[in-house]
Motif scaffolding. Structure first.
Motif, PDB file in Angstrom:
ATOM      1  N   ALA A 220       0.841  -1.201   0.000  1.00  8.11           N
ATOM      2  CA  ALA A 220       0.000   0.000   0.000  1.00  8.11           C
ATOM      3  C   ALA A 220       0.874   1.248   0.000  1.00  8.11           C
ATOM      4  N   LEU A 221       1.943   1.178   0.785  1.00  7.46           N
ATOM      5  CA  LEU A 221       2.839   2.325   0.867  1.00  7.46           C
ATOM      6  C   LEU A 221       3.441   2.634  -0.489  1.00  7.46           C
ATOM      7  N   MET A 222       3.873   1.562  -1.132  1.00  8.02           N
ATOM      8  CA  MET A 222       4.513   1.781  -2.416  1.00  8.02           C
ATOM      9  C   MET A 222       3.501   2.290  -3.432  1.00  8.02           C
ATOM     10  N   GLN A 223       2.259   1.826  -3.256  1.00 11.12           N
ATOM     11  CA  GLN A 223       1.244   2.261  -4.193  1.00 11.12           C
ATOM     12  C   GLN A 223       0.840   3.713  -3.922  1.00 11.12           C
ATOM     13  N   ARG A 224       0.673   4.014  -2.624  1.00 15.26           N
ATOM     14  CA  ARG A 224       0.199   5.334  -2.273  1.00 15.26           C
ATOM     15  C   ARG A 224       1.232   6.406  -2.607  1.00 15.26           C
ATOM     16  N   LEU A 225       2.449   6.073  -2.218  1.00 20.00           N
ATOM     17  CA  LEU A 225       3.469   7.080  -2.415  1.00 20.00           C
ATOM     18  C   LEU A 225       4.278   6.831  -3.677  1.00 20.00           C
ATOM     19  N   GLY A 226       4.000   5.676  -4.283  1.00 14.82           N
ATOM     20  CA  GLY A 226       4.794   5.301  -5.435  1.00 14.82           C
ATOM     21  C   GLY A 226       4.497   6.203  -6.621  1.00 14.82           C
ATOM     22  N   ARG A 227       5.510   6.574  -7.296  1.00 13.17           N
ATOM     23  CA  ARG A 227       5.348   7.346  -8.506  1.00 13.17           C
ATOM     24  C   ARG A 227       5.870   6.515  -9.646  1.00 13.17           C
ATOM     25  N   LYS A 228       5.259   6.702 -10.771  1.00 11.45           N
ATOM     26  CA  LYS A 228       5.802   6.044 -11.947  1.00 11.45           C
ATOM     27  C   LYS A 228       6.325   7.098 -12.885  1.00 11.45           C
ATOM     28  N   GLU A 229       7.247   6.698 -13.635  1.00  7.37           N
ATOM     29  CA  GLU A 229       7.812   7.613 -14.626  1.00  7.37           C
ATOM     30  C   GLU A 229       7.724   6.949 -15.980  1.00  7.37           C
ATOM     31  N   GLY A 256      18.601  16.158 -25.006  1.00  7.98           N
ATOM     32  CA  GLY A 256      17.341  16.400 -25.694  1.00  7.98           C
ATOM     33  C   GLY A 256      16.762  15.159 -26.349  1.00  7.98           C
ATOM     34  N   GLY A 257      17.403  14.027 -26.115  1.00  8.61           N
ATOM     35  CA  GLY A 257      16.975  12.797 -26.785  1.00  8.61           C
ATOM     36  C   GLY A 257      15.798  12.111 -26.129  1.00  8.61           C
ATOM     37  N   SER A 258      15.447  12.527 -24.907  1.00  5.43           N
ATOM     38  CA  SER A 258      14.300  11.881 -24.271  1.00  5.43           C
ATOM     39  C   SER A 258      13.567  12.848 -23.346  1.00  5.43           C
ATOM     40  N   LEU A 259      12.294  12.540 -23.126  1.00  4.96           N
ATOM     41  CA  LEU A 259      11.449  13.347 -22.250  1.00  4.96           C
ATOM     42  C   LEU A 259      10.899  12.426 -21.167  1.00  4.96           C
ATOM     43  N   THR A 260      10.860  12.918 -19.922  1.00  4.39           N
ATOM     44  CA  THR A 260      10.363  12.078 -18.835  1.00  4.39           C
ATOM     45  C   THR A 260       9.109  12.693 -18.224  1.00  4.39           C
ATOM     46  N   TYR A 261       8.115  11.862 -18.037  1.00  2.13           N
ATOM     47  CA  TYR A 261       6.837  12.297 -17.479  1.00  2.13           C
ATOM     48  C   TYR A 261       6.585  11.498 -16.204  1.00  2.13           C
ATOM     49  N   ALA A 262       6.296  12.197 -15.089  1.00  6.72           N
ATOM     50  CA  ALA A 262       6.037  11.504 -13.826  1.00  6.72           C
ATOM     51  C   ALA A 262       4.553  11.547 -13.529  1.00  6.72           C
ATOM     52  N   TYR A 263       4.010  10.445 -13.019  1.00  6.76           N
ATOM     53  CA  TYR A 263       2.588  10.423 -12.689  1.00  6.76           C
ATOM     54  C   TYR A 263       2.371   9.513 -11.488  1.00  6.76           C
TER      55      TYR A 263
END
Lengths: 309, 253
Positions: A220-229, A256-263
Motif C-alpha cells: 500500500a505504501l509503495m502504491q500510495r506514495l509510489g510514482r511512476k515515470e 534532448g533525446g528523451s522526455l520524462t513524465y512523472a505520474y
C-alpha cells in the motif's frame, strides 16, 4: 490479526536531555514481519530496547502478548528474543554453551535437541565446539541470532541484522526470517537498507528523529506514495519542450533525446494517452518508451526530507 | 523464581573459572607456599608463640582470609564488569530474571570460587604446619559469610567501575591494606595502644579475628562482635545492590 506488541504514546528522554522517542504509538500484529526504517539516530534501537526492558521509558505504555512490560516483565520478556546491533559475545565461551546459557537465562530447561536444531538451522552446527572468538563476523552474527532463538521466542527483534553482512548471508537471513514467520514468529527488524524492507517486510514503519512518520503495508505504501515515470525516447533530439506539451511538466534529458513524465499510480487518470497524443501532434516521433516505479528508498528519502522541512 | 536462569549464570561463571583452572588454583597455592616459607619458616622460627599458638599456625586463618577477600572482590567484580565491558550484559538485562536472581547467580559463583580457593589453601597449609580446628562448623560459616559479603562488594565495584583501572584500584588500594592491617599476620595486642584502637575501626579485623577464633578458640575481639560486623557489612552491601537495581545505576538508562 490480533496485535502481539502494543506501544502507546511512548516517550523516552535520556538523562543528557536527548529526546529519543517523542510519543510513539504502534501495534505489531502477530506473525508479521515489520521493518522499521530510519536514518542513524532516529530512535529505532531505543524503541527496541524499551520494549525489551533494557531502557526505561519516560512515559507511555507497552504491552507484549497482552502483558505490561513494566508490571509483568517476566511474562513479556519470556516472549521476546533480541538480536542486538553490535556483535557482543563472550569470546572464550563455546558456541553451544552460549546457546545453553541463553536458554537457561530465559528460564527454560536444558534441551540439547532444540539447541542442536537451532545451530543446524543457522549453519553453525559444525562449529558448535568452537570458541566464539574463532568465528568469522558473519558466523558471530548468526550465533547472536541462534542465542535469541534458543529460548523459543514468539517475538524476535532483529536490530540491523544485515549491517556489514555480505550479499549471500543477507539472503540467507531473509530466508530464515521467512521460515520463522512460517512458524508463527513475529519479527521486527530495523534496517536502513531499504532493499531489505522491500524484500521481506509485510509492513514498513518509518521513524525519524523519535517520531513514527507512518506504518503501512509495504504494498500500500509503495502504491500510495509510489510514482511512476514514463520515459519517451525520441528519434530526433529536441532543443526545447514544445509549447503544446508544457502542461505535462516534462523533463528534457540533457541531450534532448528523451522526455520524462512523472505520474501517480493511484490517480484516476494518469494522462498517458493524452500525453502520447500530444507528443504525436507536436510532430515528434518515438523510438522507445520505458516505465519505472519509484523504489521504497525514494519514498523513504522523500518522507524524511518532508519531515525535516 | 527463575532457577534455570540462576543456574545458567552460575554455571557460566564457573566455566570461566574452570577455563583458567591453572591460574585459578595454582596461583593461590604458590602464594600460600611462599607466605609459609617467608613468614612461617624464616621469620616464624624467631617468633614466640602467640596466645599459645605456634606462629606458623597462627597465620593460617589470616592467610586464608587474605586470599578469600581478594578473590571474592576480584571474581565478582570481573564477573559483572566483563559483560558490561564487552556488551553481553544486554542479554541478562532483557531476560526474565530479577535483580535478586542476577545477584544470586553472579555473587554465588564468585563466592563458590573463593570458598574453594580458601579450602585449597587450608589443605595446602596442612603440608607446612600442624594445627587442628576447634570449631569446624563455625569456621565454614565464617568462610561462607565472608565469601558472600565480599563477593557482594566486588559485584558493586564491577557495576561502578567504568574501566579496568577502577576495577583494580579498590582491591589494590583498599582491600589489600585493610587485610594486612587487620591482624592477618599478627595479633593486634602486639601493637601500641593507639594503633590497637585504630585497628578496631578496620572491619577486616573482625573477620580475621572471628575466623581465627573458629580455628584456635582465641580472638582479638569477641566473636559476637565479629559476627555482628560481618552481618552489618553484608547488609550494607545488599542495600547498595538493591539501590543499584532500583535506580538502574550504570546498568540501564
Amino acid at each position: 490479526m490480533p496485535s502481539i506488541v502494543k506501544v502507546e504514546d511512548l516517550r523516552k528522554t535520556y538523562d543528557n536531555g536527548l529526546e529519543a522517542l517523542k510519543g510513539i504509538t504502534l501495534d505489531i500484529e502477530e506473525g508479521e514481519i515489520l521493518a522499521l526504517l530510519g536514518p542513524n539516530g532516529a530512535g529505532k534501537t531505543t524503541l527496541i530496547s524499551t520494549i525489551c526492558g533494557i531502557t526505561r521509558p519516560t512515559s507511555g505504555r507497552i504491552s507484549v502478548g497482552g502483558h505490561d512490560v513494566q508490571s509483568e516483565w517476566r511474562e513479556t520478556r519470556k516472549l521476546i528474543g533480541l538480536v542486538p546491533q553490535e556483535i557482543n559475545l563472550e569470546p572464550f565461551e563455546l558456541v553451544k554453551n552460549t546457546l545453553r546459557f541463553s536458554r537457561g537465562l530465559f528460564g527454560k530447561p536444558r534441551n540439547d535437541a532444540l539447541v542442536d536444531g537451532v545451530l543446524k538451522d543457522l549453519a553453525l552446527y559444525d562449529r558448535r565446539g568452537s570458541r566464539t572468538s574463532e568465528l568469522s563476523g558473519g558466523m558471530r552474527r548468526r550465533v547472536l541470532i541462534a542465542k535469541a532463538l534458543a529460548h523459543e521466542p514468539r517475538v524476535l527483534f532483529l536490530d540491523e541484522p544485515t549491517a556489514g553482512v555480505d550479499v549471500e548471508l543477507r539472503r540467507d537471513m531473509w530466508a530464515l526470517a521467512e521460515r520463522l514467520r512460517a512458524d508463527g514468529v513475529t519479527i521486527i527488524l530495523t534496517t536502513h537498507y531499504i532493499e531489505e524492507a522491500e524484500a521481506i517486510a509485510d509492513r514498513v514503519g518509518v521513524i525519524n528523529s523519535g517520531e513514527l512518520l507512518l506504518v503501512e503495508k509495504k504494498s500500500a505504501l509503495m502504491q500510495r506514495l509510489g510514482r511512476k515515470e514514463i520515459r519517451i525516447k525520441l528519434t530526433e533530439p529536441v532543443e526545447a519542450i514544445p509549447d503544446v506539451l508544457a502542461e505535462y511538466d516534462l523533463v528534457r534529458s540533457e541531450d534532448g533525446g528523451s522526455l520524462t513524465y512523472a505520474y501517480k499510480t493511484t490517480g484516476e487518470r494518469t494522462g498517458i494517452t493524452r500525453l502520447l497524443t500530444a507528443v504525436q501532434s507536436a510532430g515528434l516521433t518515438l523510438s522507445d518508451i520505458q516505465t519505472r516505479q519509484s523504489s521504497l528508498e525514494e519514498i523513504f528519502v522523500r518522507l524524511v526530507r518532508e519531515d525535516v522541512a | 523464581m527463575n532457577w534455570y536462569g540462576i543456574a545458567a549464570i552460575w554455571r557460566f561463571e564457573m566455566g570461566r573459572f574452570l577455563r583458567s583452572i591453572l591460574q585459578s588454583i595454582v596461583s593461590p597455592v604458590v602464594a600460600t607456599a611462599l607466605y609459609f616459607v617467608v613468614f612461617g619458616a624464616a621469620i616464624g622460627s624467631r617468633m614466640p608463640e602467640i596466645e599459645s599458638v605456634d606462629y606458623g599456625a597462627f597465620i593460617v586463618p589470616g592467610l586464608i582470609m587474605l586470599t578469600v577477600l581478594q578473590q571474592s572482590v576480584q571474581n565478582a567484580g570481573f564477573g559483572i564488569y566483563f559483560p558490561k565491558f564487552i556488551g553481553t550484559i544486554y542479554e541478562v538485562l532483557s531476560a526474565p530474571i530479577s535483580s535478586l536472581e542476577i545477584v544470586i547467580g553472579y555473587v554465588g559463583a564468585a563466592a563458590t570460587k573463593s570458598m574453594l580457593i580458601g579450602l585449597i589453601i587450608l589443605v595446602t597449609s596442612l603440608f607446612f604446619v600442624e594445627f587442628s580446628i576447634v570449631h569446624p562448623v563455625l569456621m565454614l560459616a565464617f568462610l561462607v559469610l565472608t565469601s558472600v559479603s565480599f563477593s557482594l562488594l566486588g559485584f558493586i565495584l564491577g557495576i561502578w567501575a567504568r574501566n579496568f583501572e577502577q576495577l583494580n584500584l579498590v582491591p589494590l588500594l583498599v582491600v589489600t591494606p585493610l587485610v594486612f592491617l587487620g591482624g592477618s599476620f599478627y595479633s593486634i595486642s602486639m601493637l601500641p595502644p593507639f594503633w590497637q584502637n585504630v585497628s578496631l575501626l578496620n572491619p577486616v579485623l573482625y573477620l580475621v579475628s572471628g575466623f581465627r577464633w573458629s580455628f584456635f578458640g582465641t580472638a582479638d575481639v569477641p566473636v559476637v562482635a565479629s559476627l555482628a560486623a560481618i552481618f552489618v557489612f553484608a547488609g550494607l552491601c545488599l542495600g547498595i545492590v538493591w539501590w543499584i537495581f532500583r535506580t538502574g545505576f550504570r546498568l540501564k538508562s
